[in-house]
Write an enzyme that holds these catalytic residues in place. Structure first.
Site, PDB file in Angstrom:
ATOM      1  CB  SER A  17      47.913 -61.636  25.573  1.00 19.17           C
ATOM      2  OG  SER A  17      47.639 -62.040  26.901  1.00 19.17           O
ATOM      3  CG  LEU A  18      47.169 -68.138  24.846  1.00 16.18           C
ATOM      4  CD1 LEU A  18      47.801 -69.465  25.244  1.00 16.18           C
ATOM      5  CD2 LEU A  18      45.882 -68.388  24.062  1.00 16.18           C
ATOM      6  CE  LYS A  68      55.760 -60.057  32.846  1.00 16.24           C
ATOM      7  NZ  LYS A  68      56.239 -61.463  32.854  1.00 16.24           N
ATOM      8  N   GLY A 128      69.829 -68.543  29.013  1.00 18.55           N
ATOM      9  CA  GLY A 128      69.371 -67.177  28.820  1.00 18.55           C
ATOM     10  C   GLY A 128      69.585 -66.324  30.062  1.00 18.55           C
ATOM     11  N   GLY A 130      67.580 -62.992  30.418  1.00 18.08           N
ATOM     12  CA  GLY A 130      66.658 -61.864  30.377  1.00 18.08           C
ATOM     13  C   GLY A 130      65.790 -61.790  31.621  1.00 18.08           C
ATOM     14  NE  ARG A 153      72.406 -65.951  22.100  1.00 18.35           N
ATOM     15  CZ  ARG A 153      72.779 -66.928  21.300  1.00 18.35           C
ATOM     16  NH1 ARG A 153      74.038 -67.000  20.885  1.00 18.35           N
ATOM     17  NH2 ARG A 153      71.927 -67.856  20.894  1.00 18.35           N
ATOM     18  NE  ARG A 157      71.036 -59.707  28.187  1.00 21.28           N
ATOM     19  CZ  ARG A 157      69.807 -59.258  28.404  1.00 21.28           C
ATOM     20  NH1 ARG A 157      69.361 -59.142  29.627  1.00 21.28           N
ATOM     21  NH2 ARG A 157      69.023 -58.923  27.396  1.00 21.28           N
TER      22      ARG A 157
END
Length: 275
Positions: A17-18, A68, A128, A130, A153, A157
């Site tokens: 993590s930054l 989250k 994507g 997610g 995919r 989803r």
């Protein structure tokens, strides 16, 4: 100004993590020399116990995966933005002891795009499906006037993305990942997939690409972003997102507005260059 002097980022894994680099740079720039920001390895099972140990010296937390959504039952209140995607990346501890959750990823995306001159688009594509893709949809709900095409995919989803579209009032059409090259001709492409997933698409970048938002930042640039930039298209990076959402976190936790965007970006760029 808040009297609390501690904050930190929690998640698992957390070593990459930054957030500590960005928040500490903000504290230095704001003259908050007695503020501390740490990094804590916490998984879903350990999150309730971690919260129980926090005292009144804490101003807030940044949350990354997989916390989250796991944090939601532990909060007293969540913002409308966080509720829209059922995901919290920011918790602020109020002076009266309440835990308030927010999602700064969504306005962070909008701010990062605006910084590159992208304020409104007629349509967009998402690569994507997610958790980041749902935040991207929420951001597009604010700036996209037309259809969003999501390349995924699996039918499961695809169904999820259509459901998010209905919830966020965004017109979403889904396409198979095998046809993802088509996405690259959209006015705005948001790549939300893990590292390496879009590498094979780099060769298909059109000669005059418009705008790409690639949420990755390490390593950077991705092959897709590098080709996009080489052809003169606008590119927004994951670091842009990370910095803008962190600025909003700093503002909420410290009460100091505006947050020091430039100092935080510089610190993030320096940290990435040293990896």
């Amino acid at each position: 100004m808040r009297t609390a002097k501690r904050a930190g980022v929690v998640g698992s894994p957390i070593g990459h993590s930054l957030s500590p680099v960005l928040h500490r740079a903000a504290y230095a720039e704001l003259g908050l020399t007695d503020w501390m920001y740490g990094r804590f390895e916490v998984d879903e099972a350990g999150l309730p116990g971690f919260f129980e140990k926090l005292d009144t010296s804490w101003a807030g937390l940044s949350l990354t995966m997989p916390l989250k959504r796991a944090v939601l039952p532990l909060l007293d209140e969540i913002s409308e933005t966080a509720a829209s995607v059922e995901a919290v990346n920011t918790v602020v501890f109020t002076e009266d002891g309440r835990r308030v959750g927010d999602n700064t990823d969504i306005p962070g995306m909008v701010a990062a795009l605006r910084e590159r001159g992208i304020e409104q688009v007629e349509s967009a594509a998402i690569l994507g499906a997610g958790a980041t893709a749902s935040s991207a949809l929420a951001a597009l709900a604010r700036i996209c006037t037309g259809e969003v095409v999501a390349y995924v995919r699996s039918e499961a989803r695809a169904a999820e993305m259509r459901q998010w579209g209905e919830r966020l009032d965004v017109e979403v059409r889904t396409e198979d990942w095998a046809d993802a090259e088509r996405a690259l001709r959209a006015p705005l492409v948001i790549a939300t997939t893990p590292s390496g997933t879009t590498d094979s698409l780099a060769a298909a970048v059109p000669e005059r690409p418009v705008a790409l938002f690639d949420v990755l930042y390490d390593p950077w640039p991705t092959p897709l972003a590098a080709r996009w930039s080489a052809y003169g298209g606008a590119v927004v990076s994951g670091l842009d997102l990370l910095v803008h959402q962190a600025v909003l976190q700093v503002e909420q936790m410290t009460g100091r507005v505006p947050g020091p965007l430039d100092a935080m970006r510089e610190a993030g760029e320096k940290a990435l260059a040293g990896r």
